[in-house]
Design an enzyme around this catalytic site. Structure first.
Site, PDB file in Angstrom:
ATOM      1  N   GLU A 124      -7.740  -3.470 -36.487  1.00 60.05           N
ATOM      2  CA  GLU A 124      -6.242  -3.827 -36.450  1.00 60.05           C
ATOM      3  C   GLU A 124      -6.257  -5.182 -36.430  1.00 60.05           C
ATOM      4  O   GLU A 124      -7.127  -6.031 -36.324  1.00 60.05           O
ATOM      5  CB  GLU A 124      -5.423  -3.200 -35.520  1.00 60.05           C
ATOM      6  CG  GLU A 124      -5.802  -3.753 -34.049  1.00 60.05           C
ATOM      7  CD  GLU A 124      -5.060  -2.489 -32.978  1.00 60.05           C
ATOM      8  OE1 GLU A 124      -4.558  -1.486 -33.129  1.00 60.05           O
ATOM      9  OE2 GLU A 124      -5.224  -3.090 -31.775  1.00 60.05           O
ATOM     10  N   HIS A 166     -11.164  -8.114 -18.186  1.00 59.46           N
ATOM     11  CA  HIS A 166     -10.329  -7.020 -18.161  1.00 59.46           C
ATOM     12  C   HIS A 166     -10.067  -6.332 -17.006  1.00 59.46           C
ATOM     13  O   HIS A 166      -9.435  -5.163 -16.631  1.00 59.46           O
ATOM     14  CB  HIS A 166     -11.069  -5.701 -18.956  1.00 59.46           C
ATOM     15  CG  HIS A 166     -11.177  -6.167 -20.568  1.00 59.46           C
ATOM     16  ND1 HIS A 166     -10.124  -6.410 -21.572  1.00 59.46           N
ATOM     17  CD2 HIS A 166     -12.317  -6.606 -21.156  1.00 59.46           C
ATOM     18  CE1 HIS A 166     -10.514  -7.051 -22.578  1.00 59.46           C
ATOM     19  NE2 HIS A 166     -12.074  -7.094 -22.320  1.00 59.46           N
ATOM     20  N   ARG A 220      -0.936   7.130 -15.189  1.00 58.21           N
ATOM     21  CA  ARG A 220      -1.218   7.473 -13.786  1.00 58.21           C
ATOM     22  C   ARG A 220      -0.321   6.209 -13.012  1.00 58.21           C
ATOM     23  O   ARG A 220       0.251   5.540 -13.699  1.00 58.21           O
ATOM     24  CB  ARG A 220      -2.734   6.992 -13.336  1.00 58.21           C
ATOM     25  CG  ARG A 220      -2.810   5.353 -14.126  1.00 58.21           C
ATOM     26  CD  ARG A 220      -4.342   4.846 -13.636  1.00 58.21           C
ATOM     27  NE  ARG A 220      -4.481   3.542 -14.084  1.00 58.21           N
ATOM     28  CZ  ARG A 220      -4.834   2.795 -15.232  1.00 58.21           C
ATOM     29  NH1 ARG A 220      -5.114   3.735 -16.026  1.00 58.21           N
ATOM     30  NH2 ARG A 220      -4.834   1.696 -15.195  1.00 58.21           N
TER      31      ARG A 220
END
Ligand code: MV4
Length: 495
Positions: free
Chosen positions: A200, A235, A291
Site C-alpha cells: 500500500e 511500536h 480487546r
C-alpha cells in the site's frame, strides 16, 4: 449477571478487571504463575489458583489449564484482559465447547481482524476508507511492480499476518521493491507461518488516532470517542491522550461514524478499537483490535464510562449503558506508561526490586498499577509498572498536572520511564500538539538532553525523600547522628 468471573491475566489489568467485578457484585478468580505468587492481583482476587510455571506458554497461555480451573471453581465467564490470550480465537472456541462465556467478541471476528488482508477487504467493502493499495496477496514480482507504479512511491510492503510492526518494509523506489518483498515474505513465514504480503501507499508522517467502540448482543453499536497514540517507540506506545489534539466535533463525528460502520459490518460485539492513520486531513482504517486496550482509562476519564464494567455487562447479555447521543467528551486526559526501563539506555528493560514506592495523588490523578513497595518485578513478562493517568479541563491543564504528578512519583530500586515523560511534558512541540508516529525518533536528541537535566534535578529531591522509606529506627538513628554532628560543629565554631 454472572456470579463469578475468572481473569486469565496478571498485573495491573487483572486488578482493573477485578475492580469492575467487585463494583458489579461479581466474584473474581485469579490464576497466577510461579513468578506471580506474591503479586498484588492474586491477593486482590476473591479466589486465586496457581496455574504453573512462570514462562507464559506454561501458565497464562495454557488454555486447557485455565479452562479446567474455570470449570472447577464454577466461573461463568473468562476475561482475557490484553496480551496473552486476548486475541487468541482458540480461547473463544474452547469457551463455546465448555459453555463458558468469554468477555470479548466472537472467535470468528477475532480471526478475521487478525489477518490484515481480510480485515482491509472487509472494511473496503463496508465503505470504510482504507489506505490506497491492494487487499490481496502479492503473487508475482511483475504484479507488485505494476501496483507500486500505479499508487506511486513510497510504498510499504506488509505481512498479512503481521502486527506490532513486525513484517513491514518501506520502499522508496522500484529498485528496492523485489528485495523488500522477498525479505518481508521470509520474515512473515518464520514469524507467523504465513508468507502472504500486500502493498500500500506509505504515509510518511501520519498520526495514530483510534476510536473506542462498544457493541452489545442486541444490535446496539456506539463509539466512545477517540485517543491519540502517536507517541510510541518501536511500536510500543508510551503516551496516549484523549481527545486527539486535532479532534473537532465534526471530525469525531466522521471518524466515529466510520468506526461504528466498521464494527457493524462484521457484527462486532463487546469492546474494540478501530485504529486509523490520519494524514493531511484524511483518515484511513489501519487495524482493528479485538480487546480492551492498555490505554482504555483515558477514555473512561473523559467520558465517565467504566469500559470494563460495560464489557462484563454486555457479555452477560445486558444492553449497552448509553446511546450515541448520551456520550460526550469532557476535558482532556493523558496517560503515561511507567515501565521498568532505562530511557537513557535505549529503554533497556530494568527489572528488579522496588525498594521505595510512593504514587502521586491529588485532584485529577489516577494510577493503575499492580506493584507495591518491596515488590520484585519478574523478568518473564512485560516491563510495565503502572499507568499514570491525569485529567484536566484543557489539554494544557492536563499536561501541567501530569508534570506535577510525575514530580510526586517516587520509584526506587529500578530505572523507569519517568524521566522520559518529564522531558516530554516540557517539549514545545508536544505542548503544541505537533504529533506524528515518528515524534520520538525525530526529537531523539532534544529528549535525551532534557532527560539528563531531569535526572540531575531529581537526584536532590530523591535524596530528601529517601528518609521516608527507611524504617523508623534507622531514621531516628540518622536524625540523632546528624544532631550530634551539628552540635559538635557548632561548639567547634564557638572555639
Ligand atoms: C503504515 C504506516 C504508514 N503507511 N502503513 C505500524 C504498525 C502496523 N500495524 C502498521 N504500521 C504502520 N503502517 C502505511 N501505509 C506507518 C505505520 C507505523 C505506525 C502506525 C501506527 C503507530 C505507530 C507507527 C509507527 C511506525 C509506523
Amino acid at each position: 449477571m454472572f456470579n463469578k468471573v475468572l481473569i486469565a491475566n496478571r498485573g495491573e489489568i487483572a486488578i482493573r478487571v477485578m475492580r469492575a467485578c467487585r463494583e458489579l457484585g461479581v466474584k473474581s478468580v485469579a490464576v497466577y504463575s510461579d513468578a506471580d505468587k506474591n503479586s498484588l492481583f492474586a491477593k486482590y482476587a476473591d479466589e486465586a489458583y496457581s496455574i504453573g510455571e512462570s514462562v507464559p506458554a506454561k501458565s497464562y497461555l495454557n488454555i486447557e489449564k485455565i479452562m479446567d480451573i474455570a470449570e472447577k471453581c464454577g466461573a461463568d465467564a473468562i476475561h482475557p484482559g490484553y496480551g496473552f490470550l486476548a486475541e487468541n480465537s482458540n480461547l473463544g472456541k474452547e469457551c463455546e465447547k465448555h459453555g463458558m462465556k468469554l468477555v470479548g467478541p466472537s472467535g470468528s471476528v477475532i480471526e478475521a481482524m487478525g489477518d490484515k488482508i481480510t480485515s482491509k477487504k472487509l472494511m473496503r467493502k463496508a465503505g470504510v476508507p482504507v489506505i490506497p493499495g491492494t487487499d490481496k496477496g502479492i503473487s508475482t514480482i511483475e504484479e507488485a511492480v505494476e501496483i507500486a507504479k500505479s499508487i506511486g512511491y513510497p510504498v510499504i510492503v506488509k505481512a498479512s499476518a503481521g502486527g506490532g510492526g513486525i513484517g513491514m518494509r518501506t520502499v522508496y523506489e522500484e529498485d528496492e521493491l523485489i528485495r523488500a518483498i522477498e525479505s518481508t515474505q521470509s520474515v512473515a513465514a518464520s514469524a507467523f507461518g504465513d508468507s502472504t504480503v500486500f502493498i500500500e501507499k506509505y504515509l510518511e508522517e501520519p498520526r495514530h488516532i483510534e476510536f473506542q467502540i462498544m457493541a452489545d448482543e442486541h444490535g446496539n453499536t456506539i463509539h466512545i470517542a477517540d485517543r491519540e497514540c502517536s507517541i510510541q517507540r518501536r511500536h510500543q506506545k508510551l503516551i496516549e491522550e484523549s481527545p486527539s489534539p486535532i479532534m473537532t466535533e465534526e471530525l469525531r463525528e466522521r471518524m466515529g461514524a466510520a468506526a461504528v460502520k466498521a464494527a457493524k459490518s462484521i457484527d462486532y460485539t463487546n469492546a474494540g478499537t478501530v485504529e486509523f492513520l490520519y494524514s493531511h486531513g484524511d483518515f484511513y482504517f489501519l487495524e482493528m483490535n479485538t480487546r480492551i486496550q492498555v490505554e482504555h482509562p483515558i477514555t473512561e476519564i473523559v467520558t465517565g464510562i467504566d469500559l470494563v464494567k460495560e464489557q462484563i455487562k454486555i457479555a452477560s447479555g445486558k444492553e449497552i449503558c448509553c446511546a450515541q447521543e448520551d456520550i460526550s467528551v469532557m476535558g482532556h486526559a493523558i496517560e503515561c506508561r511507567i515501565n521498568a526501563e532505562d530511557p537513557l539506555a535505549e529503554f533497556a528493560p530494568n527489572p528488579g526490586k522496588i525498594t521505595g514506592y510512593r504514587s502521586p495523588g491529588g485532584i485529577g490523578v489516577r494510577v493503575d498499577s499492580g506493584v507495591y513497595m518491596n515488590y520484585s518485578i519478574p523478568t518473564f513478562y512485560d516491563s510495565m509498572i503502572s499507568k499514570l493517568i491525569v485529567w484536566g479541563r484543557t489539554r494544557n491543564e492536563a499536561i501541567n498536572r501530569m508534570e506535577r504528578a510525575l514530580s510526586e512519583y517516587v520509584i526506587l530500586g529500578v530505572k523507569t520511564t519517568i524521566p522520559f515523560h518529564k522531558a516530554m511534558m516540557r517539549s514545545p512541540d508536544f505542548r503544541a500538539g505537533k504529533l506524528n508516529t515518528h515524534f520520538v525518533d525525530q526529537h531523539h536528541k532534544g529528549i535525551m538532553e532534557e532527560m539528563k537535566r531531569v535526572v540531575q534535578e531529581d537526584k536532590e529531591r530523591v535524596d530528601r525523600l529517601k528518609s521516608t522509606f527507611l524504617p523508623n529506627k534507622k531514621v531516628a538513628a540518622i536524625t540523632a547522628a546528624v544532631g550530634n554532628y551539628m552540635s559538635a560543629a557548632q561548639s567547634q565554631q564557638k572555639k
